[in-house]
Scaffold this active site. Sequence first.
Site, short mmCIF file in Angstrom:
data_model
loop_
_atom_site.label_atom_id
_atom_site.label_comp_id
_atom_site.label_asym_id
_atom_site.label_seq_id
_atom_site.Cartn_x
_atom_site.Cartn_y
_atom_site.Cartn_z
N GLN A 163 0.81 -1.21 0.00
CA GLN A 163 0.00 0.00 0.00
C GLN A 163 0.85 1.26 0.00
O GLN A 163 0.33 2.36 -0.22
CB GLN A 163 -0.93 0.03 1.20
CG GLN A 163 -0.24 0.28 2.53
CD GLN A 163 -1.18 0.20 3.71
OE1 GLN A 163 -1.66 -0.87 4.05
NE2 GLN A 163 -1.43 1.34 4.33
N ALA B 250 -6.25 -5.56 2.04
CA ALA B 250 -6.56 -6.80 2.74
C ALA B 250 -7.76 -7.50 2.12
O ALA B 250 -7.76 -8.72 1.94
CB ALA B 250 -6.80 -6.52 4.22
N ARG C 102 -4.62 2.58 2.74
CA ARG C 102 -5.56 1.72 2.01
C ARG C 102 -5.52 0.27 2.47
O ARG C 102 -5.95 -0.63 1.74
CB ARG C 102 -5.25 1.77 0.52
CG ARG C 102 -5.37 3.14 -0.12
CD ARG C 102 -4.90 3.12 -1.57
NE ARG C 102 -3.48 2.89 -1.68
CZ ARG C 102 -2.86 2.49 -2.79
NH1 ARG C 102 -3.55 2.26 -3.89
NH2 ARG C 102 -1.54 2.31 -2.81
N CYS C 103 -5.04 0.01 3.69
CA CYS C 103 -4.88 -1.37 4.14
C CYS C 103 -6.18 -2.17 4.04
O CYS C 103 -6.16 -3.34 3.72
CB CYS C 103 -4.36 -1.40 5.57
SG CYS C 103 -5.38 -0.50 6.76
N TRP C 104 -7.31 -1.53 4.35
CA TRP C 104 -8.60 -2.23 4.32
C TRP C 104 -8.95 -2.70 2.91
O TRP C 104 -9.52 -3.78 2.72
CB TRP C 104 -9.70 -1.31 4.86
CG TRP C 104 -9.86 -0.02 4.12
CD1 TRP C 104 -8.97 1.01 4.04
CD2 TRP C 104 -10.99 0.38 3.32
NE1 TRP C 104 -9.46 2.03 3.26
CE2 TRP C 104 -10.69 1.67 2.82
CE3 TRP C 104 -12.19 -0.23 3.02
CZ2 TRP C 104 -11.59 2.36 2.00
CZ3 TRP C 104 -13.09 0.47 2.20
CH2 TRP C 104 -12.78 1.75 1.71
#
Length: 389
Positions: free
Chosen positions: A40, A50, A45-47
């Site tokens: 990322q 993931a 923007r991890c959500w």
Amino acid sequence: MNACFKSDPLEMCMCRCKVMATSHMFTHKVESEGRPITNQKSSGRCWIFAALNVMRLPFIKQYNLEEFEFSQSYLFYMDKIERCNYFLNKMVECAKRGEEVEGRLVSFLLHDPIPDGGQWDMIINLVKRYGLMPKKCFPESYSAENSMRMNRILQSKLREYTRELRTVISKDGEESSVVSTLTRQMKEIYRIVSICLGIPPETFTWEYYDKSKAYHKIGPVTPLEFYNEYVKPVYNVEDKVCLVTDPRPNNAYGHAYTVDCLGNMVGGRPTIYNNQPVETLMNITSESIKNGEAVWFGCEVAKRFAGKLGIQDLEIHDYKSAFGVEVNLGLTKADRLLYGESLMTHAMAFTATTINVSIPAFPAWRLKADFNIVTLHLCLIYVLCLLYT
């Protein structure tokens, strides 16, 4: 004091025996974690990463691919526009219900009007409305990988727009005036986001080789058609639910909760949390991994985390020996949430687990972050949410 003079306090407190006892071998794991490793970079923007990492696993298997990525930038683009619209509509709603600018709610929302982070229900909103596309068809831009500059521009405009909308409401109050103001503002937002992130194609053609080196072609197809026809049969985002473990006394288990003004799409699915004991989350996660399906989740990662070694463990740092006092463990999880000591800071995916026979209540987990693999031991006290069919 001398040891800490030239050293990171956390590195100095590293517990050698705990590092030696950590195993990265697991009894149950998903068949494949997906390639290539995603990153990322300097964005929140991890959500999205993931979620797409979880979704691509059955997709890769179905189409016999060596490697594959969905476009993270595509969902990021759609989320930025939708969330700006959501924020401005919430500002209108707050103004109409008498919330003052100096009040706690509006002040809090104006502090960070357009964050990068998000929740599982926001993923469902975006995928249902806009679909998905391969990363090759809409690659990363500078502002996708380094979102701070774009966000600051949007923050400034959204605060300016909030003042303008409140002025229109106080002077005019006509719904048509509010709508026309919102329409003009969103045209400007669309222009800013499109310049920074690029404009996704309305249709695309995806060409690829499978593992046997056979050539395939899909398209022209819209992103929504791509999701409905090729992704949804192997991974339907609407078949998932979001669970949370919140032990605060006022939030009883077995109930659903939401947060006022937390969302990303006007008229979209609200952000709902089904509150359950942490044991329920662990059991469901284990069963999902045993069945070959990775699990999206969010947790606190700033505490008890040895990033260089890829270990998160409540005993990885020996603060007591170094400072004479314990750190992070003086409060229960309920207290940490109440006093602001803990919150969900990162979304990742569980991909493996080992049930410890001697301590069955505390399994070990392997999680796939967007750029590395981390092993968790005895740290699910921080887990906040996950999903499962």
